[in-house]
Design a protein around this motif. Structure first.
Motif, PDB file in Angstrom:
ATOM      1  N   PHE A 132     -30.026 -12.148  19.464  1.00  0.00           N
ATOM      2  CA  PHE A 132     -28.708 -12.651  19.050  1.00  0.00           C
ATOM      3  C   PHE A 132     -28.340 -13.883  19.887  1.00  0.00           C
ATOM      4  O   PHE A 132     -27.901 -14.901  19.369  1.00  0.00           O
ATOM      5  N   ASN A 133     -28.552 -13.783  21.201  1.00  0.00           N
ATOM      6  CA  ASN A 133     -28.229 -14.909  22.081  1.00  0.00           C
ATOM      7  C   ASN A 133     -29.190 -16.074  21.921  1.00  0.00           C
ATOM      8  O   ASN A 133     -28.794 -17.240  22.026  1.00  0.00           O
ATOM      9  N   ASN A 134     -30.463 -15.755  21.656  1.00  0.00           N
ATOM     10  CA  ASN A 134     -31.447 -16.837  21.512  1.00  0.00           C
ATOM     11  C   ASN A 134     -31.200 -17.707  20.289  1.00  0.00           C
ATOM     12  O   ASN A 134     -31.570 -18.873  20.280  1.00  0.00           O
ATOM     13  N   LEU A 135     -30.561 -17.131  19.267  1.00  0.00           N
ATOM     14  CA  LEU A 135     -30.280 -17.953  18.081  1.00  0.00           C
ATOM     15  C   LEU A 135     -29.421 -19.167  18.476  1.00  0.00           C
ATOM     16  O   LEU A 135     -29.594 -20.258  17.948  1.00  0.00           O
ATOM     17  N   THR A 136     -28.524 -18.991  19.432  1.00  0.00           N
ATOM     18  CA  THR A 136     -27.721 -20.136  19.870  1.00  0.00           C
ATOM     19  C   THR A 136     -28.427 -20.900  20.994  1.00  0.00           C
ATOM     20  O   THR A 136     -28.489 -22.117  20.971  1.00  0.00           O
ATOM     21  N   ARG A 137     -28.983 -20.156  21.950  1.00  0.00           N
ATOM     22  CA  ARG A 137     -29.572 -20.832  23.120  1.00  0.00           C
ATOM     23  C   ARG A 137     -30.824 -21.615  22.768  1.00  0.00           C
ATOM     24  O   ARG A 137     -31.033 -22.716  23.234  1.00  0.00           O
ATOM     25  N   VAL A 138     -31.693 -21.012  21.979  1.00  0.00           N
ATOM     26  CA  VAL A 138     -32.953 -21.676  21.619  1.00  0.00           C
ATOM     27  C   VAL A 138     -32.834 -22.359  20.258  1.00  0.00           C
ATOM     28  O   VAL A 138     -33.292 -23.468  20.059  1.00  0.00           O
ATOM     29  N   GLY A 139     -32.168 -21.655  19.326  1.00  0.00           N
ATOM     30  CA  GLY A 139     -32.095 -22.177  17.966  1.00  0.00           C
ATOM     31  C   GLY A 139     -31.028 -23.247  17.774  1.00  0.00           C
ATOM     32  O   GLY A 139     -31.054 -23.990  16.791  1.00  0.00           O
ATOM     33  N   GLY A 140     -30.087 -23.342  18.714  1.00  0.00           N
ATOM     34  CA  GLY A 140     -29.056 -24.373  18.604  1.00  0.00           C
ATOM     35  C   GLY A 140     -28.094 -24.148  17.455  1.00  0.00           C
ATOM     36  O   GLY A 140     -27.609 -25.092  16.834  1.00  0.00           O
ATOM     37  N   ILE A 141     -27.808 -22.881  17.150  1.00  0.00           N
ATOM     38  CA  ILE A 141     -26.907 -22.560  16.033  1.00  0.00           C
ATOM     39  C   ILE A 141     -25.593 -22.018  16.599  1.00  0.00           C
ATOM     40  O   ILE A 141     -25.597 -21.173  17.495  1.00  0.00           O
ATOM     41  N   ASP A 142     -24.454 -22.464  16.073  1.00  0.00           N
ATOM     42  CA  ASP A 142     -23.165 -21.885  16.468  1.00  0.00           C
ATOM     43  C   ASP A 142     -23.067 -20.482  15.867  1.00  0.00           C
ATOM     44  O   ASP A 142     -23.497 -20.252  14.730  1.00  0.00           O
ATOM     45  N   SER A 143     -22.467 -19.583  16.636  1.00  0.00           N
ATOM     46  CA  SER A 143     -22.473 -18.192  16.190  1.00  0.00           C
ATOM     47  C   SER A 143     -21.152 -17.516  16.514  1.00  0.00           C
ATOM     48  O   SER A 143     -20.494 -17.848  17.500  1.00  0.00           O
ATOM     49  N   PHE A 144     -20.776 -16.583  15.667  1.00  0.00           N
ATOM     50  CA  PHE A 144     -19.502 -15.876  15.837  1.00  0.00           C
ATOM     51  C   PHE A 144     -19.763 -14.385  15.700  1.00  0.00           C
ATOM     52  O   PHE A 144     -20.288 -13.923  14.693  1.00  0.00           O
ATOM     53  N   LEU A 145     -19.423 -13.621  16.757  1.00  0.00           N
ATOM     54  CA  LEU A 145     -19.657 -12.167  16.736  1.00  0.00           C
ATOM     55  C   LEU A 145     -18.347 -11.455  16.428  1.00  0.00           C
ATOM     56  O   LEU A 145     -17.359 -11.638  17.134  1.00  0.00           O
ATOM     57  N   TYR A 146     -18.342 -10.684  15.368  1.00  0.00           N
ATOM     58  CA  TYR A 146     -17.126  -9.990  14.932  1.00  0.00           C
ATOM     59  C   TYR A 146     -17.319  -8.494  15.172  1.00  0.00           C
ATOM     60  O   TYR A 146     -18.196  -7.861  14.586  1.00  0.00           O
ATOM     61  N   THR A 147     -16.505  -7.919  16.060  1.00  0.00           N
ATOM     62  CA  THR A 147     -16.683  -6.511  16.428  1.00  0.00           C
ATOM     63  C   THR A 147     -15.487  -5.695  15.956  1.00  0.00           C
ATOM     64  O   THR A 147     -14.364  -5.937  16.398  1.00  0.00           O
ATOM     65  N   PRO A 148     -15.715  -4.768  15.045  1.00  0.00           N
ATOM     66  CA  PRO A 148     -14.598  -3.962  14.537  1.00  0.00           C
ATOM     67  C   PRO A 148     -14.114  -2.972  15.598  1.00  0.00           C
ATOM     68  O   PRO A 148     -14.833  -2.707  16.564  1.00  0.00           O
ATOM     69  N   ASN A 149     -12.924  -2.451  15.395  1.00  0.00           N
ATOM     70  CA  ASN A 149     -12.346  -1.419  16.254  1.00  0.00           C
ATOM     71  C   ASN A 149     -13.379  -0.290  16.485  1.00  0.00           C
ATOM     72  O   ASN A 149     -13.771   0.420  15.554  1.00  0.00           O
ATOM     73  N   GLY A 150     -13.816  -0.147  17.723  1.00  0.00           N
ATOM     74  CA  GLY A 150     -14.902   0.782  18.031  1.00  0.00           C
ATOM     75  C   GLY A 150     -14.537   2.248  17.829  1.00  0.00           C
ATOM     76  O   GLY A 150     -15.392   3.075  17.483  1.00  0.00           O
ATOM     77  N   LYS A 151     -13.256   2.575  18.031  1.00  0.00           N
ATOM     78  CA  LYS A 151     -12.833   3.969  17.813  1.00  0.00           C
ATOM     79  C   LYS A 151     -12.939   4.315  16.341  1.00  0.00           C
ATOM     80  O   LYS A 151     -13.416   5.376  15.951  1.00  0.00           O
ATOM     81  N   VAL A 152     -12.466   3.369  15.515  1.00  0.00           N
ATOM     82  CA  VAL A 152     -12.525   3.583  14.066  1.00  0.00           C
ATOM     83  C   VAL A 152     -13.980   3.595  13.605  1.00  0.00           C
ATOM     84  O   VAL A 152     -14.388   4.459  12.823  1.00  0.00           O
ATOM     85  N   HIS A 153     -14.759   2.655  14.134  1.00  0.00           N
ATOM     86  CA  HIS A 153     -16.124   2.520  13.613  1.00  0.00           C
ATOM     87  C   HIS A 153     -16.983   3.754  13.925  1.00  0.00           C
ATOM     88  O   HIS A 153     -17.758   4.203  13.085  1.00  0.00           O
ATOM     89  N   SER A 154     -16.815   4.298  15.137  1.00  0.00           N
ATOM     90  CA  SER A 154     -17.626   5.489  15.437  1.00  0.00           C
ATOM     91  C   SER A 154     -17.144   6.687  14.612  1.00  0.00           C
ATOM     92  O   SER A 154     -17.950   7.517  14.183  1.00  0.00           O
ATOM     93  N   LEU A 155     -15.837   6.752  14.339  1.00  0.00           N
ATOM     94  CA  LEU A 155     -15.340   7.841  13.476  1.00  0.00           C
ATOM     95  C   LEU A 155     -15.897   7.693  12.047  1.00  0.00           C
ATOM     96  O   LEU A 155     -16.368   8.659  11.443  1.00  0.00           O
ATOM     97  N   LEU A 156     -15.857   6.460  11.529  1.00  0.00           N
ATOM     98  CA  LEU A 156     -16.369   6.234  10.163  1.00  0.00           C
ATOM     99  C   LEU A 156     -17.857   6.568  10.086  1.00  0.00           C
ATOM    100  O   LEU A 156     -18.336   7.122   9.094  1.00  0.00           O
TER     101      LEU A 156
END
Ligand code: ZN
Length: 407
Positions: A132-156
């Motif tokens: 995931f990190n290498n895509l920006t560091r080596v690949g030179g691509i801008d990246s956006f990580l979207y993390t949903p509410n972890g309490k909800v996600h583990s329940l779902l």
């Protein structure tokens, strides 16, 4: 074969294996929108010669004029290309080989300005986090990580496992909606997914149109949305959440997608898609590295290695449909001419049934289910037409190697 044997999930009662690859006719077309465990699934089509639709598509691909398709891609991109430094194409990405290939190709070959967006994995693996990190560091691509509410996600995830035997469903939901959802936020008009789902046996018609329908991503009333086999409305009341806790899961409505003029396409329409070639490309250009060891349930080290949940996803497909991770991987490689059907069948016999013991403790902790309940649930998912008992152990009734209980 006992024709009267009970089948779960509306699966075909008679098990058949494709004559060209090792996939069986039990493979569902899509498990994303599953609402309950008894829902009848549409399964992969087989033609009269016993060949699956994914293999038929491989044949059709050879007839496509790829030069012309590439010209079409160029025309499409030209229409959206930005001239002021803003992003012009959004690439839903896991940091895996396919999306890394797509984002890098769009930026460096086609001179676009892509933003890669990632719906966070349930439990990042070390290899996944590095890629995931290498895509920006080596690949030179801008990246956006979207993390949903972890309490909800583990329940779902827990609900999806207990209600549907499909712990990966909430993650797949996120991956599916993140494109249109974030494209609207960033004002990006073009979304480019990587591969075409028809490669894996979804309806072939899906491949005739370079654009995906907005209805695939949308819902009109968020409260009607079903995740983990339960309505959001019910989950909110039962577990004391509010609609705000579900923000990340709510996709734009069809009207919102249409009025913002967002187009959703996939590179697989324009480019000949070959997962192994994507892997080589990503190693070369985006610093992609395979996992440190063979993935559980398969022989490969480079496909879907970013989330510790993945082995449980494939283990449940193995239990529900008799189709494990090796069956999927090896069938794809047969279609792309990398291995023979006999080699694929051998690999299936060796790895398809492998149990993900390595991450079991973490998985059970993540979804707050104890191990006894985990095993009980797993056994309840076994359809009688696929599984039988032999000497106190579960055994498949039919295998591609003709070694099943009823073969
Ligand atoms: Zn096939």
């Amino acid at each position: 074969m006992n024709q009267k044997m009970k089948t779960f999930y509306g699966l075909p009662a008679v098990v058949k294996f494709c004559k060209k690859c090792v996939i069986s006719n039990q493979r569902p077309n899509s498990t994303v929108e599953m609402k309950n465990i008894n829902e009848k699934k549409e399964t992969i089509a087989f033609d009269d010669d016993g060949v699956c639709s994914a293999c038929s598509y491989t044949r059709e691909k050879k007839e496509i004029n790829w030069k012309l398709r590439e010209e079409k891609l160029f025309e499409l991109l030209e229409k959206y290309r930005s001239k002021d430094g803003s992003y012009d194409v959004l690439v839903p990405s896991s940091g895996g080989k396919d999306s890394s290939f797509a984002a890098h190709l769009l930026k460096y070959k086609y001179k676009m300005n892509p933003l890669a967006v990632t719906w966070a994995p349930n439990m990042f693996t070390r290899a996944g986090w590095n890629n995931f990190n290498n895509l920006t560091r080596v690949g030179g691509i801008d990246s956006f990580l979207y993390t949903p509410n972890g309490k909800v996600h583990s329940l779902l995830t827990k609900l999806a496992f207990l209600n549907l035997g499909h712990p990966f469903q909430p993650f797949i939901h996120g991956q599916k909606i993140i494109g249109p959802k974030l494209a609207r936020k960033f004002g990006i008009k073009l979304i480019m997914y990587g591969e075409n789902q028809a490669e894996y046996g979804n309806p072939l018609e899906d491949n005739l149109d370079p654009f995906m329908k907005p209805t695939f991503f949308s819902i009109d009333n968020p409260l009607d949305m079903i995740l983990g086999g339960e309505k959001i409305d019910t989950i909110m009341k039962k577990y004391n959440f509010t609609l705000n806790d579900f923000s990340s899961y709510i996709p734009p409505s069809v009207k919102e997608i249409e009025s913002s003029d967002i187009k959703v396409s996939f590179l697989g329409y324009f480019e000949q898609w070959d997962p192994q070639e994507c892997y080589y490309y990503a190693v070369e250009n985006t610093g992609f590295k395979p996992a440190y060891e063979r993935s559980i349930g398969t022989y490969s080290r480079y496909a879907e290695i970013d989330d510790k949940m993945v082995p449980f996803h494939f283990y449940t497909t193995f239990i529900k449909f008799g189709i494990g991770r090796t069956s999927y991987d090896a069938s794809q490689e047969v279609r792309n001419g990398k291995i023979t059907r006999a080699e694929a069948a051998y690999l299936v016999s060796k790895f398809d049934s492998e149990f993900p013991s390595k991450y079991l403790k973490e998985f059970c902790e993540y979804i707050s289910v104890n191990e006894d309940d985990f095993y009980r649930k797993i056994d309840s998912l076994r359809s009688p037409h696929l599984w039988g008992m032999n000497g106190g152990e579960w055994k498949l009734r039919h295998t591609v190697n003709i070694t099943g209980l009823d073969d």
